[in-house]
Design a protein around this motif. Structure first.
Motif, PDB file in Angstrom:
ATOM      1  N   GLY A 222       1.044  -1.168  -0.055  1.00  0.00           N
ATOM      2  CA  GLY A 222      -0.008   0.033   0.043  1.00  0.00           C
ATOM      3  C   GLY A 222       0.781   1.391  -0.047  1.00  0.00           C
ATOM      4  N   ARG A 223       1.958   1.132   0.386  1.00  0.00           N
ATOM      5  CA  ARG A 223       3.045   2.391   0.176  1.00  0.00           C
ATOM      6  C   ARG A 223       3.780   2.539  -0.929  1.00  0.00           C
ATOM      7  NH1 ARG A 223       5.970   5.250   5.447  1.00  0.00           N
ATOM      8  NH2 ARG A 223       6.292   6.985   4.295  1.00  0.00           N
ATOM      9  N   HIS A 224       2.862   2.604  -2.132  1.00  0.00           N
ATOM     10  CA  HIS A 224       3.722   2.476  -3.294  1.00  0.00           C
ATOM     11  C   HIS A 224       3.685   4.008  -4.261  1.00  0.00           C
ATOM     12  CE1 HIS A 224      -0.455   1.430  -4.126  1.00  0.00           C
ATOM     13  NE2 HIS A 224      -0.608   2.413  -5.062  1.00  0.00           N
ATOM     14  N   GLY A 225       3.169   4.782  -3.480  1.00  0.00           N
ATOM     15  CA  GLY A 225       3.031   6.396  -4.164  1.00  0.00           C
ATOM     16  C   GLY A 225       4.120   7.007  -4.406  1.00  0.00           C
ATOM     17  N   ILE A 226       4.336   7.370  -5.687  1.00  0.00           N
ATOM     18  CA  ILE A 226       5.583   8.291  -5.974  1.00  0.00           C
ATOM     19  C   ILE A 226       5.207   9.730  -6.166  1.00  0.00           C
ATOM     20  CG2 ILE A 226       7.280   8.563  -7.658  1.00  0.00           C
ATOM     21  CD1 ILE A 226       7.540   5.591  -7.620  1.00  0.00           C
ATOM     22  N   VAL A 227       5.705  10.817  -5.620  1.00  0.00           N
ATOM     23  CA  VAL A 227       5.526  11.999  -6.054  1.00  0.00           C
ATOM     24  C   VAL A 227       6.542  12.641  -6.729  1.00  0.00           C
ATOM     25  CG1 VAL A 227       5.154  14.405  -4.946  1.00  0.00           C
ATOM     26  CG2 VAL A 227       4.076  12.424  -3.699  1.00  0.00           C
ATOM     27  N   VAL A 228       5.881  13.463  -7.952  1.00  0.00           N
ATOM     28  CA  VAL A 228       7.081  14.124  -8.947  1.00  0.00           C
ATOM     29  C   VAL A 228       6.396  15.347  -9.226  1.00  0.00           C
ATOM     30  CG1 VAL A 228       7.328  11.930 -10.008  1.00  0.00           C
ATOM     31  CG2 VAL A 228       5.580  13.436 -10.946  1.00  0.00           C
ATOM     32  N   LEU A 229       7.483  16.368  -9.747  1.00  0.00           N
ATOM     33  CA  LEU A 229       7.006  17.444 -10.002  1.00  0.00           C
ATOM     34  C   LEU A 229       6.748  18.107 -11.354  1.00  0.00           C
ATOM     35  CD1 LEU A 229      10.216  19.270  -8.167  1.00  0.00           C
ATOM     36  CD2 LEU A 229       7.740  19.324  -7.233  1.00  0.00           C
ATOM     37  N   GLU A 230       5.593  18.880 -11.430  1.00  0.00           N
ATOM     38  CA  GLU A 230       5.059  19.413 -12.660  1.00  0.00           C
ATOM     39  C   GLU A 230       6.442  20.032 -13.407  1.00  0.00           C
ATOM     40  OE1 GLU A 230       4.573  23.546 -12.427  1.00  0.00           O
ATOM     41  OE2 GLU A 230       4.975  23.437 -14.616  1.00  0.00           O
ATOM     42  N   GLY A 231       6.244  19.638 -14.863  1.00  0.00           N
ATOM     43  CA  GLY A 231       7.530  19.839 -15.627  1.00  0.00           C
ATOM     44  C   GLY A 231       8.588  18.831 -15.575  1.00  0.00           C
ATOM     45  N   SER A 232       8.437  17.810 -14.832  1.00  0.00           N
ATOM     46  CA  SER A 232       9.625  16.823 -14.790  1.00  0.00           C
ATOM     47  C   SER A 232       9.727  16.289 -16.088  1.00  0.00           C
ATOM     48  CB  SER A 232       9.274  15.992 -13.487  1.00  0.00           C
ATOM     49  OG  SER A 232       8.032  15.171 -13.725  1.00  0.00           O
ATOM     50  N   PHE A 233      11.080  15.507 -16.002  1.00  0.00           N
ATOM     51  CA  PHE A 233      11.124  14.771 -17.218  1.00  0.00           C
ATOM     52  C   PHE A 233      12.053  13.558 -16.508  1.00  0.00           C
ATOM     53  CE2 PHE A 233      13.232  12.470 -20.541  1.00  0.00           C
ATOM     54  CZ  PHE A 233      12.207  12.589 -21.699  1.00  0.00           C
TER      55      PHE A 233
ATOM     56  N   ALA B  32       5.777  14.451 -15.631  1.00  0.00           N
ATOM     57  CA  ALA B  32       4.494  15.289 -15.341  1.00  0.00           C
ATOM     58  C   ALA B  32       4.160  16.472 -16.473  1.00  0.00           C
ATOM     59  CB  ALA B  32       4.340  15.961 -13.687  1.00  0.00           C
ATOM     60  N   GLN B  33       4.620  15.730 -17.671  1.00  0.00           N
ATOM     61  CA  GLN B  33       4.304  16.769 -18.743  1.00  0.00           C
ATOM     62  C   GLN B  33       3.025  16.072 -19.675  1.00  0.00           C
ATOM     63  OE1 GLN B  33       7.329  18.919 -20.514  1.00  0.00           O
ATOM     64  NE2 GLN B  33       8.842  17.747 -19.604  1.00  0.00           N
ATOM     65  N   PRO B  34       1.936  16.515 -19.627  1.00  0.00           N
ATOM     66  CA  PRO B  34       0.657  15.872 -20.467  1.00  0.00           C
ATOM     67  C   PRO B  34       1.150  15.512 -21.884  1.00  0.00           C
ATOM     68  CG  PRO B  34      -0.096  17.520 -18.989  1.00  0.00           C
ATOM     69  CD  PRO B  34       1.371  17.576 -19.031  1.00  0.00           C
ATOM     70  N   LYS B  35       1.914  16.477 -22.585  1.00  0.00           N
ATOM     71  CA  LYS B  35       2.270  16.333 -24.174  1.00  0.00           C
ATOM     72  C   LYS B  35       2.842  14.778 -24.221  1.00  0.00           C
ATOM     73  CE  LYS B  35       6.639  18.668 -24.136  1.00  0.00           C
ATOM     74  NZ  LYS B  35       7.316  20.306 -24.434  1.00  0.00           N
ATOM     75  N   PHE B  36       3.680  14.362 -23.123  1.00  0.00           N
ATOM     76  CA  PHE B  36       4.512  13.273 -23.387  1.00  0.00           C
ATOM     77  C   PHE B  36       3.441  11.845 -23.240  1.00  0.00           C
ATOM     78  CE2 PHE B  36       8.081  15.824 -22.387  1.00  0.00           C
ATOM     79  CZ  PHE B  36       8.776  15.891 -23.693  1.00  0.00           C
ATOM     80  N   HIS B  37       2.461  12.234 -22.574  1.00  0.00           N
ATOM     81  CA  HIS B  37       1.427  11.049 -22.144  1.00  0.00           C
ATOM     82  C   HIS B  37       0.424  10.829 -23.438  1.00  0.00           C
ATOM     83  CE1 HIS B  37       1.982  11.504 -17.621  1.00  0.00           C
ATOM     84  NE2 HIS B  37       3.174  11.284 -18.259  1.00  0.00           N
ATOM     85  N   GLN B  38       0.176  11.907 -24.154  1.00  0.00           N
ATOM     86  CA  GLN B  38      -0.992  11.957 -24.981  1.00  0.00           C
ATOM     87  C   GLN B  38      -1.018  10.602 -25.845  1.00  0.00           C
ATOM     88  OE1 GLN B  38      -1.467  15.115 -27.505  1.00  0.00           O
ATOM     89  NE2 GLN B  38      -3.537  14.893 -27.839  1.00  0.00           N
TER      90      GLN B  38
END
Ligand code: PLP
Length: 400
Positions: free
Chosen positions: A127-138, A150-156
Motif C-alpha cells: 500500500g505504500r507505493h505512491g511516488i510524488v513528482v514535480l510538474e514539468g519533470s522529465f 509530469a508533462q501531459p504532452k508526453f502522455h497523450q
C-alpha cells in the motif's frame, strides 16, 4: 555515403519519432563536430549533455579500444574487474551506497521506481507505493519514467500511465508536504529541470524537501541524469544544493557517449534488490564501464570542477550581456555548464540559424534556448559561441 543519402535512408527505414535537422555528422573532436562536407560546428549541446569530455577524447577512446580488444560482454552472472572498479568509484563520488547498472536514463529511473516500491513493501508492507513528482519533470520514456514525467504532452495517446504517481507544482513546498502522505514511498526530483528548460527550484526548496522526506520516511530520489557527472561544477548537483539523496540516478555523460546508466542507493535501500528482483542483460557492460572509468579520472583531476564553475560563469555572463542589449531575451539562468535563455520569441528558428552558422544549440522548449557544452569546452570556444549567437539573433531584437 553522402549526407543526402544518409538522410534519405533514415527517412525511408527509420520511424519518424525524431525531428532531425538536415545535417549529417561524420566526425567529432573536442567541442567540435564535422559534417559530411567537412564543415565545422561548435557543439554546445554535446549530444544532450552526453559528450561531457567532448568528442573522441583520447583517454576515453583508449579505454574503449583496450577493453573492446579484451572482453566486450559476459553477462551479470559473473564478475568483471572494470564494472567492480566503477561501482566503487560511483559509490565514493556520490552517497557511499551501492550501485545498480543499466543502459540509459529511463532505465535508471525505472530501477529507482522499483527499488523505492520494493523498499516500502519490505519495510512497511503493501500500500505504500505512491511516488510524488514535480510538474514539468522529465524522467524518461519507458512506462515508469513516463508516468513520472509530469508533462501531459508526453502522455497523450499512451495512457493509461502506471498508477500511483502524483504531481505537485514546482517550488510549492506546502503542496509537497501535503502530497507526501503515508501512502508515498518516494519523491523524485531533478535538482534542475533539464528538458522543461533549465528550470530551477526556489532557493532553499530542495533542502526543505529533503527535511520533509526524512521526517516522513519517504525516499528522496535525485534524478541527476542531466545535472550529474560534473555538469554543475560538482559531481552531483545535489552537492551544490546541499542535499543528500537516498537514491541517485545517473546516465547521459557517465560514459561520454556509450550507453550506461546507474542507480546509487544508500546501503539499507539497496539491500532490497536481492537476486531475482531486477536485472539487465547489458547493464554495466565492460566497454561502457571502461569508458566511464576514464571519465571519472578526468572529472576527478585537480581543478576540473573549478574550471566548470568558471566557464559556466563566463557563459552565463556573456549571455546576460547579450540579453541586456536585447528586447527578446527575458532571463538567462543556470548553474555550471547547464544554462538556458528564456526568450520572448520562438527558439527553434534561432537554433536552426545557429546550426547554419556553425553552432549547435538546443531549443529545449518553444521559448527556452539551452546550452550544454562539453565540460572541457575552452573559454575561447565560449566566446566564439556567444559571437555566433549574437550574429544570428533577429536584427529587430536589438535595443536601439
Ligand atoms: N531523466 C532526465 C533528467 C533526463 O534529462 C533524461 C533525458 O533527457 C532522462 C531521464 C531519460 O534518459 P534517457 O534518454 O537516457 O532514457
Amino acid at each position: 555515403m553522402t549526407g543526402a543519402e544518409a538522410i534519405a535512408l533514415t527517412q525511408r527505414y527509420q520511424m519518424g519519432n525524431y525531428s532531425r535537422f538536415p545535417v549529417t555528422f561524420v566526425r567529432g573532436e573536442g567541442s567540435w563536430l564535422y559534417d559530411d562536407l567537412g564543415k565545422p560546428y561548435l557543439d554546445f549541446l554535446g549530444g544532450i549533455a552526453v559528450a561531457i569530455l567532448g568528442h573522441a577524447h583520447p583517454a576515453v577512446t583508449r579505454a574503449i579500444t583496450e577493453q573492446a580488444g579484451r572482453l566486450v560482454h559476459v553477462s551479470n552472472l559473473f564478475h568483471v574487474p572494470v564494472q567492480a572498479r566503477l561501482g566503487e568509484r560511483l559509490s565514493v563520488a556520490t552517497t557511499g551506497g551501492k550501485v545498480f547498472f543499466c543502459n540509459s536514463g529511463t532505465e535508471a529511473n525505472e530501477a529507482a521506481i522499483k527499488l523505492a516500491r520494493r523498499w516500502a513493501f519490505d519495510h512497511h508492507g503493501e500500500g505504500r507505493h505512491g511516488i510524488v513528482v514535480l510538474e514539468g519533470s522529465f524522467h524518461g520514456r519507458t512506462y515508469g519514467g513516463l508516468s513520472a514525467t509530469a508533462q501531459p504532452k508526453f502522455h497523450q495517446g499512451f495512457e493509461p500511465m502506471l498508477p500511483g504517481f502524483a504531481t505537485v507544482p514546482l517550488g510549492d513546498i506546502d503542496a509537497l508536504d501535503e502530497a507526501l502522505t503515508d501512502r508515498v514511498c518516494a519523491f523524485f526530483v531533478e535538482p534542475i529541470q533539464g528538458e522543461s528548460g533549465v528550470r530551477m527550484h526556489p532557493p532553499g526548496y530542495l533542502k526543505e524537501a529533503e527535511t520533509l522526506c526524512r521526517g516522513k520516511g519517504v525516499l528522496l530520489v535525485a534524478d541527476e541524469i542531466q545535472t550529474g557527472m560534473g555538469r554543475t561544477g560538482s559531481f552531483l548537483a545535489s552537492e551544490r544544493f546541499d542535499i543528500v539523496p537516498d537514491v541517485v540516478t545517473l546516465a547521459k555523460g557517465i560514459a561520454n557517449g556509450l550507453p550506461l546508466g546507474a542507480v546509487v542507493a544508500r546501503d539499507e535501500v539497496a539491500a532490497v534488490f536481492v537476486p531475482g528482483t531486477h536485472g539487465s542483460t547489458f547493464g554495466g557492460n565492460p566497454v561502457c564501464c571502461a569508458a566511464a572509468l576514464a571519465v571519472m579520472d578526468v572529472l576527478e583531476s585537480a581543478g576540473f570542477y573549478d574550471a566548470v564553475v568558471r566557464k559556466g560563469e563566463r557563459l552565463l555572463e556573456g549571455l546576460s550581456e547579450i540579453a541586456a542589449r536585447r528586447t527578446d531575451i527575458r532571463i538567462v539562468r543556470g548553474v555550471g555548464l547547464m544554462v538556458g535563455a528564456e526568450m520572448a520569441c520562438e527558439t527553434k528558428p534561432i537554433a536552426a540559424k545557429c546550426l547554419d552558422a556553425g553552432l549547435v544549440v538546443n531549443a529545449a522548449t518553444e521559448n527556452i534556448l539551452r546550452f550544454l557544452p562539453p565540460l572541457t569546452v575552452t573559454e575561447g570556444e565560449i566566446d566564439r559561441a556567444l559571437e555566433i549567437l549574437s550574429a544570428v539573433l533577429p536584427a529587430e531584437g536589438w535595443k536601439s
